[in-house]
Scaffold this motif. Structure first.
Motif, PDB file in Angstrom:
ATOM      1  N   ASP A  24      -0.446 -28.374 100.519  1.00  0.00           N
ATOM      2  CA  ASP A  24       0.017 -29.329 101.525  1.00  0.00           C
ATOM      3  C   ASP A  24       0.971 -30.279 100.808  1.00  0.00           C
ATOM      4  O   ASP A  24       0.548 -31.162 100.074  1.00  0.00           O
ATOM      5  CB  ASP A  24      -1.175 -30.091 102.108  1.00  0.00           C
ATOM      6  N   GLU A  75       2.411 -27.444 105.096  1.00  0.00           N
ATOM      7  CA  GLU A  75       1.525 -26.501 104.424  1.00  0.00           C
ATOM      8  C   GLU A  75       2.186 -25.150 104.183  1.00  0.00           C
ATOM      9  O   GLU A  75       2.894 -24.632 105.037  1.00  0.00           O
ATOM     10  CB  GLU A  75       0.247 -26.288 105.224  1.00  0.00           C
ATOM     11  N   LYS A 116      -7.397 -25.361  98.462  1.00  0.00           N
ATOM     12  CA  LYS A 116      -6.418 -26.192  99.177  1.00  0.00           C
ATOM     13  C   LYS A 116      -6.116 -27.417  98.325  1.00  0.00           C
ATOM     14  O   LYS A 116      -7.023 -28.074  97.809  1.00  0.00           O
ATOM     15  CB  LYS A 116      -6.935 -26.616 100.548  1.00  0.00           C
ATOM     16  N   ALA A 157      -3.430 -30.948  97.915  1.00  0.00           N
ATOM     17  CA  ALA A 157      -2.436 -31.871  98.475  1.00  0.00           C
ATOM     18  C   ALA A 157      -1.509 -32.319  97.358  1.00  0.00           C
ATOM     19  O   ALA A 157      -1.952 -32.738  96.288  1.00  0.00           O
ATOM     20  CB  ALA A 157      -3.121 -33.086  99.095  1.00  0.00           C
TER      21      ALA A 157
END
Length: 144
Positions: free
Chosen positions: A53, A58, A134, A136
């Motif tokens: 992200d 994304e 995942k 960021a």
């Protein structure tokens, strides 16, 4: 702490033998490069789905756990991830692990243990160890 502080403090840093690995529930930070490579070799070579992200946008790509670093694979996938030194000193690729687990080479890592406890990782030193990861990321420069 910046790159120049690293060189100033080099003689006060613990040696590889004196330092201990850091185990956070989702991050394994191994400071000794030989031990890191041995641990990487022990991993099942799963193919992880990595989602980056980047400031709200994304992108997802696949990465074998024993393959490239997350940073190199992200760049290959066309993701404009911030980076500079690719060896863990500049912190330009510092990002936040949101889910999944990673193993991180910490030989030259400039992150404080408190940052790692908060989920901060260096993409240039990280490899996935779970099926889904995942992360960021923010756009940054060496001087941020």
């Amino acid at each position: 702490m910046g790159i120049f502080d690293f060189f100033k403090k080099k003689d006060t840093q613990p040696t590889v033998e004196e330092s201990k690995d850091t185990f956070i529930p989702n991050i394994r930070w191994i400071r000794n490069p030989k031990e890191f490579n041995a641990e990487l070799d022990k991993l099942d070579n799963i193919v992880s789905n990595i989602t980056i992200d980047l400031e709200g946008e994304e992108s997802t790509f696949e990465l074998p756990s024993k393959g490239k670093t997350i940073l190199d694979a992200a760049l290959d996938a066309g993701i404009d991830a911030s980076h500079l030194c690719k060896n863990g000193v500049c912190q330009t690729c510092k990002s936040t692990l949101l889910s999944g687990k990673i193993i991180m080479n910490g030989e030259w890592c400039e992150l404080a243990e408190e940052e790692i406890e908060e989920g901060e990782i260096l993409l240039c030193q990280s490899h996935p160890v779970t099926n889904d990861v995942k992360i960021a990321c923010q756009k940054r420069t060496f001087f941020d």
